[in-house]
Design an enzyme around this catalytic site. Structure first.
Site, short mmCIF file in Angstrom:
data_model
loop_
_atom_site.label_atom_id
_atom_site.label_comp_id
_atom_site.label_asym_id
_atom_site.label_seq_id
_atom_site.Cartn_x
_atom_site.Cartn_y
_atom_site.Cartn_z
N ALA A 16 0.87 -1.18 0.00
CA ALA A 16 0.00 0.00 0.00
C ALA A 16 0.90 1.23 0.00
CB ALA A 16 -0.89 -0.01 1.23
N GLY A 39 0.56 -5.04 1.05
CA GLY A 39 -0.68 -5.15 0.27
C GLY A 39 -0.44 -5.83 -1.07
N GLU A 46 -0.60 -9.39 -0.33
CA GLU A 46 -2.00 -9.71 -0.02
C GLU A 46 -2.85 -9.75 -1.30
OE1 GLU A 46 -2.15 -6.58 2.94
OE2 GLU A 46 -2.58 -8.04 4.50
N GLU A 105 5.00 -4.90 6.97
CA GLU A 105 4.28 -3.84 7.68
C GLU A 105 4.85 -3.59 9.08
OE1 GLU A 105 2.87 -6.32 5.96
OE2 GLU A 105 1.10 -5.64 4.87
N1 DAK Z 1 4.60 3.20 -0.78
C1 DAK Z 1 4.98 4.36 -1.36
N2 DAK Z 1 6.11 4.50 -2.10
C2 DAK Z 1 6.89 3.41 -2.23
C3 DAK Z 1 6.57 2.16 -1.64
C4 DAK Z 1 5.35 2.08 -0.89
N3 DAK Z 1 4.92 0.94 -0.34
N4 DAK Z 1 7.53 1.28 -1.95
C5 DAK Z 1 8.42 1.95 -2.71
N5 DAK Z 1 8.04 3.22 -2.88
C6 DAK Z 1 8.74 4.27 -3.63
C7 DAK Z 1 9.94 4.77 -2.86
O1 DAK Z 1 9.56 5.73 -1.90
C8 DAK Z 1 10.77 5.35 -3.99
O2 DAK Z 1 10.22 6.60 -4.33
P1 DAK Z 1 11.15 7.93 -4.45
O3 DAK Z 1 11.84 8.03 -3.15
O4 DAK Z 1 12.06 7.60 -5.60
O5 DAK Z 1 10.17 9.01 -4.75
C9 DAK Z 1 10.51 4.40 -5.14
O6 DAK Z 1 9.28 3.74 -4.82
C10 DAK Z 1 11.59 3.35 -5.30
O7 DAK Z 1 11.79 2.72 -4.05
P2 DAK Z 1 13.23 2.58 -3.36
O8 DAK Z 1 14.12 3.69 -3.77
O9 DAK Z 1 12.98 2.37 -1.92
O10 DAK Z 1 13.76 1.23 -4.06
P3 DAK Z 1 14.74 0.16 -3.43
O11 DAK Z 1 15.03 -0.79 -4.55
O12 DAK Z 1 15.89 0.78 -2.72
O13 DAK Z 1 13.88 -0.61 -2.32
C11 DAK Z 1 11.87 -1.76 -1.50
C12 DAK Z 1 12.76 -1.37 -2.73
C13 DAK Z 1 10.63 -2.41 -2.01
C14 DAK Z 1 12.64 -2.75 -0.62
C15 DAK Z 1 11.57 -0.47 -0.68
O14 DAK Z 1 11.04 0.52 -1.57
C16 DAK Z 1 10.58 -0.72 0.41
O15 DAK Z 1 10.92 -1.21 1.47
N6 DAK Z 1 9.31 -0.31 0.17
C17 DAK Z 1 8.28 -0.39 1.18
C18 DAK Z 1 7.80 -1.80 1.33
C19 DAK Z 1 6.73 -1.90 2.39
O16 DAK Z 1 6.96 -1.58 3.58
N7 DAK Z 1 5.52 -2.35 2.02
C20 DAK Z 1 4.43 -2.49 2.92
C21 DAK Z 1 3.64 -1.19 2.96
S1 DAK Z 1 2.28 -1.25 4.12
C22 DAK Z 1 -5.36 -1.94 3.91
C23 DAK Z 1 -4.93 -2.90 3.03
C24 DAK Z 1 -3.59 -3.12 2.85
C25 DAK Z 1 -2.66 -2.39 3.53
C26 DAK Z 1 -3.08 -1.40 4.40
C27 DAK Z 1 -4.43 -1.18 4.59
N8 DAK Z 1 -6.73 -1.68 4.15
C28 DAK Z 1 -7.71 -2.51 3.43
C29 DAK Z 1 -7.20 -0.68 5.00
C30 DAK Z 1 -1.26 -2.65 3.28
C31 DAK Z 1 -0.26 -2.04 3.91
C32 DAK Z 1 1.08 -2.09 3.32
O17 DAK Z 1 1.30 -2.70 2.29
#
Ligand code: DAK
Length: 259
Positions: free
Chosen positions: A67, A110, A113, A133
């Protein structure tokens, strides 16, 4: 519909539709708009008689990195409640036609998921799956704590959810999260091959079979068996059942019409 963050092709191959997430710079992060577009596309494709199987994919680097954290960062509990994203996820889950996820790169949070909401998963050898998360102070909210243990077992799910560490495509295959791992050049082709094997079958039988398999996750066994039985009987009311059985007896290929 006029989607901006996904590409929808209802006739990617005969009877096979493709939805491609298209926010490459953000690693296909699932903001509210993307989720709404996926929901609307699935509804449209579910109603399109020409479509029998749907493939959801991203790009080589990312299926979806979760997400959109930037969109969620400033939200409070009541904001989240009011947005009610769960109704979008519920709609996606109710899609009647089979959905294959063709995954390369990151399938996180997400994104993982969403993969688990699909019915089958073909992954490239570079795919990584995770529920990270916990690392941003929350927990999975769209089925990660429920579908993951059902797929990979309690201890592996617990490790993924509590450490936030990713697993490789090979591990995901070994644990039963996905159907197959193939070289990156062919992950979409392989998903299409799987889709063609399904698209050849009776669409009504496919729909009722999908519905019945999903009940295995939602109902106690006796109720689910009785549900299966009703769907089984119902198929004997279709022309496709006559065609399928007659074709077998006549030693020819069946041609199913979805009637
Ligand atoms: N959200 C927003 N931007 C993201 C992102 C994300 N999840 N993942 C990556 N990006 C963006 C980065 O911010 C970066 O943008 P800029 O800084 O260039 O503007 C760009 O994508 C490239 O990412 P990185 O520079 O970080 O690339 P790397 O290769 O160094 O790293 C990575 C890749 C995937 C390991 C890293 O980006 C990362 O850790 N991303 C976050 C992964 C994460 O934590 N995902 C879980 C998010 S929480 C719901 C349903 C579902 C959910 C919530 C509520 N409801 C039904 C209410 C789900 C929640 C989640 O998924």
């Amino acid at each position: 519909m006029n989607p901006e963050l996904i590409i929808v092709n209802p006739s990617y191959e005969e009877h096979i539709a493709l939805i491609q997430l298209n926010r490459p710079k953000e690693l296909n992060a699932l903001n509210l708009q993307v989720m709404g577009e996926i929901r609307d596309a699935l509804k449209m494709l579910d109603e399109d008689d020409n479509v029998r199987v749907i493939i959801i994919t991203g790009n080589e680097r990312a299926f979806a990195a979760g997400a959109d954290i930037k969109q969620m960062a400033g939200k409070g509990a009541i904001d989240m409640l009011k947005i009610d994203q769960f109704s979008t996820w519920d709609q996606i889950r109710k899609t009647k036609k089979p959905i294959i996820a063709a995954v390369s790169g990151f399938a996180l949070g997400g994104g993982c998921e969403l993969v688990m909401t699909c019915d089958m998963v073909v992954a490239s050898e570079t795919a990584q799956f995770g529920q990270p998360e916990i690392k941003i102070g929350i927990m999975p909210g769209a089925g990660g704590t429920q579908r993951l243990p059902r797929a990979v077992g309690k201890t592996r799910a617990m490790e993924m959810v509590l450490t936030g560490n990713f697993i490789s495509a090979e591990e995901a295959l070994k644990y039963g999260l996905i159907n197959k791992v193939v070289p990156t050049e062919v992950y979409l082709t392989e998903a299409v091959r799987m889709a063609k094997d399904i698209a050849r079958q009776s669409p009504i039988a496919v729909q009722l079979a999908k519905e019945s398999v999903l009940k295995a996750y939602e109902m106690p066994l006796q109720e689910a068996l009785s549900f299966e039985r009703k769907n089984f009987y119902m198929l004997f009311a279709t022309e496709d059942q006559k065609e399928g059985m007659n074709a077998f007896v006549e030693k020819r290929n069946a041609s199913f019409k979805g009637q």
